[in-house]
Design a protein around this motif. Structure first.
Motif, short mmCIF file in Angstrom:
data_model
loop_
_atom_site.label_atom_id
_atom_site.label_comp_id
_atom_site.label_asym_id
_atom_site.label_seq_id
_atom_site.Cartn_x
_atom_site.Cartn_y
_atom_site.Cartn_z
N VAL A 198 13.80 -8.12 19.40
CA VAL A 198 14.26 -7.48 20.63
C VAL A 198 15.42 -6.53 20.33
N GLU A 199 16.21 -6.88 19.33
CA GLU A 199 17.35 -6.05 18.96
C GLU A 199 16.95 -5.07 17.85
N VAL A 200 17.94 -4.48 17.18
CA VAL A 200 17.71 -3.37 16.25
C VAL A 200 16.95 -3.82 15.00
N GLY A 201 15.97 -3.00 14.59
CA GLY A 201 15.28 -3.21 13.32
C GLY A 201 13.95 -3.93 13.46
N SER A 202 13.18 -3.87 12.37
CA SER A 202 11.92 -4.61 12.26
C SER A 202 11.77 -4.99 10.79
N VAL A 203 12.59 -5.92 10.35
CA VAL A 203 12.75 -6.19 8.92
C VAL A 203 11.47 -6.70 8.29
N LEU A 204 10.81 -7.68 8.93
CA LEU A 204 9.58 -8.21 8.33
C LEU A 204 8.53 -7.13 8.22
N GLY A 205 8.40 -6.30 9.24
CA GLY A 205 7.46 -5.18 9.19
C GLY A 205 7.81 -4.20 8.09
N ASP A 206 9.11 -3.92 7.91
CA ASP A 206 9.55 -3.01 6.84
C ASP A 206 9.18 -3.58 5.46
N ILE A 207 9.41 -4.87 5.28
CA ILE A 207 9.10 -5.49 3.99
C ILE A 207 7.61 -5.40 3.70
N CYS A 208 6.78 -5.74 4.70
CA CYS A 208 5.33 -5.72 4.49
C CYS A 208 4.80 -4.30 4.32
N SER A 209 5.47 -3.32 4.92
CA SER A 209 4.98 -1.94 4.83
C SER A 209 5.21 -1.33 3.45
N THR A 210 5.98 -1.99 2.61
CA THR A 210 6.18 -1.47 1.25
C THR A 210 4.90 -1.56 0.43
N MET A 211 3.96 -2.41 0.87
CA MET A 211 2.73 -2.63 0.12
C MET A 211 1.54 -1.98 0.82
N PRO A 212 0.88 -1.00 0.18
CA PRO A 212 -0.31 -0.41 0.80
C PRO A 212 -1.45 -1.41 0.90
N GLN A 213 -1.42 -2.42 0.03
CA GLN A 213 -2.44 -3.47 0.05
C GLN A 213 -1.75 -4.81 -0.17
N VAL A 214 -2.08 -5.81 0.65
CA VAL A 214 -1.42 -7.10 0.55
C VAL A 214 -2.01 -7.91 -0.60
N ASN A 215 -1.23 -8.91 -1.04
CA ASN A 215 -1.67 -9.85 -2.07
C ASN A 215 -2.05 -9.17 -3.38
N VAL A 216 -1.21 -8.24 -3.80
CA VAL A 216 -1.35 -7.58 -5.09
C VAL A 216 -0.07 -7.84 -5.87
#
Length: 657
Positions: free
Chosen positions: A344-362
């Motif tokens: 609800v407040e500033v940022g989307s940290v988990l989304g930022d972390i996951c967005s570093t990977m174009p493909q998950v589980n690599v």
């Protein structure tokens, strides 16, 4: 003073621009005040006819914080602030191009400039309100939160603290054997399908920092229970200090319950007894009248393992402060669903972390080889991945929603961004757990839930707290907005009027038996936090006997330990009636049946609110049955629009800086 001249000199172009944007609703009073402050910071009176673009950009950066963006990208200003740019165009205000704006910021003493090497051009950085790093402009405080969090994430991501000696074949064999015992080949897995729960536990055994993401029913809590069993077995410490935390009290209570259930399914002899899950605020220790906590880098938390659930709900400042307080030797496991709404407040940290990977589980080749040896699963590897890739596992298989589950299929369709596919799923006759009503009268909605609430009020009038809170978990009406005919204000008022006409409640008093309330303001003294749910009930006797309806009314809550606590109504912080709640407030909760009211957006504010993440979050609150009240246009709009917040964290993680 120059400040007074700016405040009262209506001919000043900068003040006029700020005031007009404020009057048009394009910025808040605090944003306007910050712009005026910046215009006065130079100590020189600006030319009345010239716009102070640094002051304007500072005010707009503050305005974007109100939209939960950490910073503004100077290259994308017209996209981030289309209404402001429309005003500039209509007013014939010349806007410098990106290069000119960056040059102004680079040469202004109110701006601290950081290069890629981390060098800055200022001698007194703490007194400087703005920070420019690359093309991103921050308020100094939020730049500090982001860089501090990045530093701690990088520290933990690069550590390799094995729970067993991977150089010793016997240790590797023992760890491999234990993983096999914890994760026997399941009939629910297809031939050759990877057991990602098993991989996640192996990652956490190899790395002291692990992020486990996945949708509802993918087994995040089960994975954590097995991980704790493994960690306690291989740890030499006599007393391993394990702490569990979540952003809200209800999320903490749900993790406690889920972990207890999962622990009962562990191998015999398992001995894991972490503390009861608590809120992050309580874990860190709130200082009254302060934004700081008792635990920080100078007074770290006393723990060996920290597990944090519902990480998608944690905002940037809070997660930064949490990681500052984690001791260097600790193991940290973050759990969450990165497809849910951001904080609800500033940022989307988990989304930022996951967005570093174009493909998950690599994973990196070295990590992939090690995990393959431990889990017998063939894993994908790549060179030159961000360091954090080796700490991230996404659980793909839902054990709650199979191919016959409409809820599961609808959640997948939403995440795919295909509105037509969503409607195909909603129309499909085989999905018994889905209902779709394009149009519905309020009276029809009330009829659909009337029987449920009759049972609820019967239990409430008898003071049966356990029954009441159980019934609250069985059904929830969710709304996408507060105002409007299908907003929570209207729906809650309609329900209350109906219950009064039916004689179920005494509407002559504000605190009648059975009134469900939601806390909307934190009270650290009482341990009540924004989002906590309470119910007005007759005071129960200490013997546990039922009370009559004339007994003293109190407001009852379920604590993080699953036990009940109660307060007089006058003690409570700000709260509101909650027969229906917003989808935002439902995060961290699950209900047997969910009814989601998603009207077509009529205003710009409603259009900006409705998003794929909001729709997905509403759908995935349902465990067994989901009802959608929505026109097709609202579905298409929600699925098309992503909730993207400006931040530099993802790029920092990709670059490793």
């Amino acid at each position: 003073m120059v400040l007074n001249q700016l405040l009262f000199n209506r001919d000043n172009a900068t003040f006029q621009c700020l005031d007009t944007l404020y009057q048009k609703g394009q910025m808040r009073a605090i944003d306007k005040a910050f712009g005026v402050f910046l215009a006065d910071t130079l100590g020189l009176e600006p030319a009345p006819s010239q716009l102070d673009w640094v002051a304007l950009l500072g005010a707009l950066t503050s305005q974007q914080l109100g939209q939960q963006h950490t910073c503004v990208d100077i290259r994308l200003l017209s996209q981030m602030l289309p209404n402001v740019w429309s005003y500039f165009s209509a007013s014939d205000i010349h806007v410098p191009d990106t290069g000119e704006l960056l040059a102004l910021l680079h040469n202004d003493p109110r701006v601290r400039v950081f290069s890629d090497e981390g060098n800055d051009n200022n001698e007194a950085p703490l007194a400087i309100p703005l920070v420019l790093e690359g093309d991103l402009l921050y308020l100094h405080k939020y730049w500090a939160y982001e860089t501090q969090l990045m530093s701690r994430l990088a520290f933990f991501a690069q550590q390799e603290t094995y729970i067993a000696n991977v150089d010793q074949p016997t240790s590797m064999q023992g760890l491999h054997h234990d993983l096999q015992a914890l994760f026997p080949r399941s009939n629910t897995l297809e031939q050759g399908e990877t057991d990602w729960q098993k991989v996640a536990v192996a990652v956490a055994a190899v790395k002291p920092f692990c992020i486990i993401t996945g949708g509802p029913g993918t087994g995040k809590t089960t994975t954590v229970a097995k991980l704790l069993w493994l960690l306690t077995k291989y740890t030499n410490k006599d007393e391993l200090v394990v702490k569990l935390a979540a952003p809200t009290g209800k999320a903490a209570a749900r993790l406690n319950e889920s972990l207890r259930d999962a622990t009962n399914k562990l191998p015999e002899g398992a001995n894991i007894a972490p503390d009861e899950c608590t809120t992050i605020h309580r874990l860190l220790g709130v200082k009254r009248h302060s934004a700081q906590f008792h635990h920080d880098e100078n007074n770290p938390l006393k723990l060996d393992i920290l597990i944090v659930d519902e990480a998608s709900m944690i905002d940037l400042p809070l997660l930064s402060k949490l990681f500052q307080a984690i001791p260097d030797h600790a193991r940290v496991i973050l759990l969450g669903d990165n497809n849910q709404l951001a904080s609800v407040e500033v940022g989307s940290v988990l989304g930022d972390i996951c967005s570093t990977m174009p493909q998950v589980n690599v994973f990196s080749p070295t990590m992939s080889k090690l995990l393959t040896q431990l889990t017998d699963n063939a894993l994908t590897s790549e060179l030159n991945l961000p360091a954090i890739a080796n700490n991230l596992v996404h659980l793909r298989k839902s054990y709650r929603f199979d191919e016959q589950s409409g809820i599961g299929q609808l959640a997948k369709a939403i995440n795919s961004g295909q509105g037509g596919l969503c409607m195909d799923v909603l129309r499909h006759p085989q999905f018994a757990d889905l209902e779709w009503h394009q149009y519905m009268q309020h009276s029809t909605l009330i009829d659909a839930v009337s029987e449920h609430w009759q049972h609820y009020f019967q239990a409430a009038n008898q003071g049966q707290a356990k029954v009441v809170f159980h019934l609250l978990s069985q059904l929830q009406v969710l709304c996408m907005q507060r105002a409007g005919p299908w907003g929570i204000e209207a729906i809650n008022a309609l329900f209350e009027q109906h219950f009064s006409r039916q004689g179920l409640i005494n509407a002559r008093t504000e605190y009648y038996a059975g009134r469900p309330i939601m806390i909307v303001e934190n009270d650290h003294r009482l341990g009540l936090y924004n989002g906590d749910i309470g119910v007005v009930l007759p005071n129960q006797s200490t013997s546990g006997e039922q009370s009559d309806a004339n007994a003293l009314l109190r407001v009852w809550f379920v604590g993080e330990d699953g036990k009940f606590t109660h307060f007089l109504s006058g003690q409570l912080p700000k709260h509101e009636t909650v027969y229906a709640m917003t989808t935002h407030k439902s995060q961290g909760s699950e209900f047997k049946r969910v009814i989601l009211c998603m009207p077509s957006p009529e205003t710009e504010a409603q259009r900006s609110l409705l998003s794929r993440e909001l729709f997905y979050t509403g759908v995935t609150r349902a465990k067994q049955s989901f009802v959608l009240i929505s026109e097709p246009s609202a579905i298409h709009h929600a699925v098309k629009q992503r909730c993207i917040r400006a931040s530099g964290l993802a790029e920092r993680l990709r670059q490793g800086r």
